[in-house]
Design a protein around this motif. Structure first.
Motif, PDB file in Angstrom:
ATOM      1  N   SER A 142       0.828  -1.209   0.000  1.00 45.79           N
ATOM      2  CA  SER A 142       0.000   0.000   0.000  1.00 45.79           C
ATOM      3  C   SER A 142       0.862   1.259   0.000  1.00 45.79           C
ATOM      4  N   ILE A 143       2.011   1.208   0.657  1.00 46.41           N
ATOM      5  CA  ILE A 143       2.936   2.355   0.657  1.00 46.41           C
ATOM      6  C   ILE A 143       3.487   2.563  -0.752  1.00 46.41           C
ATOM      7  N   ARG A 144       3.828   1.470  -1.421  1.00 44.80           N
ATOM      8  CA  ARG A 144       4.349   1.570  -2.792  1.00 44.80           C
ATOM      9  C   ARG A 144       3.278   2.114  -3.737  1.00 44.80           C
ATOM     10  N   TYR A 145       2.035   1.689  -3.540  1.00 45.47           N
ATOM     11  CA  TYR A 145       0.946   2.188  -4.373  1.00 45.47           C
ATOM     12  C   TYR A 145       0.750   3.692  -4.175  1.00 45.47           C
ATOM     13  N   GLU A 146       0.757   4.129  -2.919  1.00 45.27           N
ATOM     14  CA  GLU A 146       0.599   5.569  -2.660  1.00 45.27           C
ATOM     15  C   GLU A 146       1.784   6.363  -3.199  1.00 45.27           C
ATOM     16  N   LEU A 147       2.980   5.805  -3.073  1.00 46.57           N
ATOM     17  CA  LEU A 147       4.157   6.455  -3.650  1.00 46.57           C
ATOM     18  C   LEU A 147       4.018   6.547  -5.161  1.00 46.57           C
ATOM     19  N   GLY A 148       3.500   5.503  -5.776  1.00 47.46           N
ATOM     20  CA  GLY A 148       3.308   5.503  -7.220  1.00 47.46           C
ATOM     21  C   GLY A 148       2.322   6.562  -7.683  1.00 47.46           C
ATOM     22  N   THR A 149       1.265   6.791  -6.905  1.00 46.53           N
ATOM     23  CA  THR A 149       0.312   7.834  -7.287  1.00 46.53           C
ATOM     24  C   THR A 149       0.916   9.220  -7.165  1.00 46.53           C
ATOM     25  N   ARG A 150       1.895   9.365  -6.264  1.00 48.80           N
ATOM     26  CA  ARG A 150       2.525  10.683  -6.080  1.00 48.80           C
ATOM     27  C   ARG A 150       3.597  10.983  -7.124  1.00 48.80           C
ATOM     28  N   VAL A 151       4.342   9.971  -7.564  1.00 48.15           N
ATOM     29  CA  VAL A 151       5.479  10.212  -8.470  1.00 48.15           C
ATOM     30  C   VAL A 151       5.259   9.628  -9.856  1.00 48.15           C
ATOM     31  N   ARG A 152       4.029   9.350 -10.224  1.00 50.51           N
ATOM     32  CA  ARG A 152       3.784   8.702 -11.519  1.00 50.51           C
ATOM     33  C   ARG A 152       4.172   9.567 -12.705  1.00 50.51           C
ATOM     34  N   ASN A 153       4.227  10.878 -12.522  1.00 49.38           N
ATOM     35  CA  ASN A 153       4.625  11.757 -13.622  1.00 49.38           C
ATOM     36  C   ASN A 153       6.140  11.896 -13.748  1.00 49.38           C
ATOM     37  N   GLN A 154       6.876  11.545 -12.700  1.00 45.53           N
ATOM     38  CA  GLN A 154       8.338  11.663 -12.738  1.00 45.53           C
ATOM     39  C   GLN A 154       9.037  10.339 -13.049  1.00 45.53           C
ATOM     40  N   LEU A 155       8.444   9.216 -12.635  1.00 54.41           N
ATOM     41  CA  LEU A 155       9.089   7.913 -12.808  1.00 54.41           C
ATOM     42  C   LEU A 155       8.201   6.974 -13.605  1.00 54.41           C
ATOM     43  N   ARG A 156       8.830   6.191 -14.462  1.00 56.22           N
ATOM     44  CA  ARG A 156       8.079   5.198 -15.225  1.00 56.22           C
ATOM     45  C   ARG A 156       7.800   3.957 -14.382  1.00 56.22           C
ATOM     46  N   ILE A 157       8.829   3.483 -13.696  1.00 57.58           N
ATOM     47  CA  ILE A 157       8.714   2.279 -12.869  1.00 57.58           C
ATOM     48  C   ILE A 157       8.926   2.668 -11.415  1.00 57.58           C
ATOM     49  N   ILE A 158       7.999   2.288 -10.566  1.00 55.95           N
ATOM     50  CA  ILE A 158       8.118   2.569  -9.141  1.00 55.95           C
ATOM     51  C   ILE A 158       8.991   1.470  -8.533  1.00 55.95           C
ATOM     52  N   PRO A 159      10.077   1.845  -7.852  1.00 52.89           N
ATOM     53  CA  PRO A 159      10.991   0.820  -7.334  1.00 52.89           C
ATOM     54  C   PRO A 159      10.373   0.000  -6.199  1.00 52.89           C
ATOM     55  N   GLU A 160      10.911  -1.193  -6.033  1.00 55.04           N
ATOM     56  CA  GLU A 160      10.542  -2.044  -4.904  1.00 55.04           C
ATOM     57  C   GLU A 160      11.101  -1.388  -3.640  1.00 55.04           C
ATOM     58  N   LEU A 161      10.317  -1.373  -2.571  1.00 57.22           N
ATOM     59  CA  LEU A 161      10.716  -0.672  -1.350  1.00 57.22           C
ATOM     60  C   LEU A 161      11.200  -1.655  -0.299  1.00 57.22           C
ATOM     61  N   ARG A 162      12.281  -1.281   0.359  1.00 54.66           N
ATOM     62  CA  ARG A 162      12.817  -2.040   1.492  1.00 54.66           C
ATOM     63  C   ARG A 162      13.073  -1.045   2.619  1.00 54.66           C
ATOM     64  N   PHE A 163      12.613  -1.395   3.810  1.00 53.04           N
ATOM     65  CA  PHE A 163      12.726  -0.490   4.948  1.00 53.04           C
ATOM     66  C   PHE A 163      13.584  -1.108   6.041  1.00 53.04           C
ATOM     67  N   PHE A 164      14.450  -0.265   6.627  1.00 53.66           N
ATOM     68  CA  PHE A 164      15.302  -0.675   7.734  1.00 53.66           C
ATOM     69  C   PHE A 164      15.308   0.426   8.781  1.00 53.66           C
ATOM     70  N   ILE A 165      15.619   0.040  10.021  1.00 59.72           N
ATOM     71  CA  ILE A 165      15.710   1.026  11.100  1.00 59.72           C
ATOM     72  C   ILE A 165      17.067   1.710  11.037  1.00 59.72           C
ATOM     73  N   ASP A 166      17.051   3.026  11.141  1.00 58.18           N
ATOM     74  CA  ASP A 166      18.286   3.801  11.243  1.00 58.18           C
ATOM     75  C   ASP A 166      18.506   4.104  12.718  1.00 58.18           C
ATOM     76  N   ASP A 167      19.412   3.375  13.331  1.00 56.15           N
ATOM     77  CA  ASP A 167      19.646   3.542  14.760  1.00 56.15           C
ATOM     78  C   ASP A 167      20.891   4.377  15.047  1.00 56.15           C
ATOM     79  N   SER A 168      21.273   5.239  14.133  1.00 58.29           N
ATOM     80  CA  SER A 168      22.472   6.047  14.323  1.00 58.29           C
ATOM     81  C   SER A 168      22.315   7.033  15.476  1.00 58.29           C
TER      82      SER A 168
END
Length: 111
Positions: free
Chosen positions: A72-98
């Motif tokens: 669902s996050i990728r779908y919402e991202l796709g609706t936001r950037v559909r005019n700038q990108l042809r292919i919406i990348p696969e998303l991977r999330f990690f914790i930044d504990d810096s």
């Protein structure tokens, strides 16, 4: 040339993902999620995003929730950037504990 394009797309994805998380966390009181860094693969098919969660005790729970809702996050991202990108990348999330690491180092230096 390719590296410049990667950086521009990474900045675009970081901005849009942070707006998505900002709108989603308004419903959750006392939790703040920020996208600290995004990296895009050279073929622009994979985006690795690092999330900083406040309070950090809820980090694992939030990451599990985000990874469960990645479609669902990728779908919402796709609706936001559909005019700038042809292919919406696969998303991977990690914790930044810096920030936790920096805080731990400061505590050790104060002793």
């Amino acid at each position: 040339m390719q590296e410049t394009r990667q950086n521009r797309i990474a900045r675009l994805l970081q901005k849009e993902l942070s707006l998505i998380f900002q709108s989603q966390t308004r419903m959750m009181r006392g939790v703040m999620i920020s996208v600290t860094r995004c990296r895009v693969s050279p073929d622009l098919s994979i985006c690795t995003a690092y999330l900083s969660v406040f309070p950090s005790e809820k980090g694992e729970e939030i990451i599990e929730n985000v990874n469960a809702n990645v479609k669902s996050i990728r779908y919402e991202l796709g609706t936001r950037v559909r005019n700038q990108l042809r292919i919406i990348p696969e998303l991977r999330f990690f914790i930044d504990d810096s920030l936790d690491y920096i805080e731990h180092i400061d505590e050790l230096l104060k002793k």
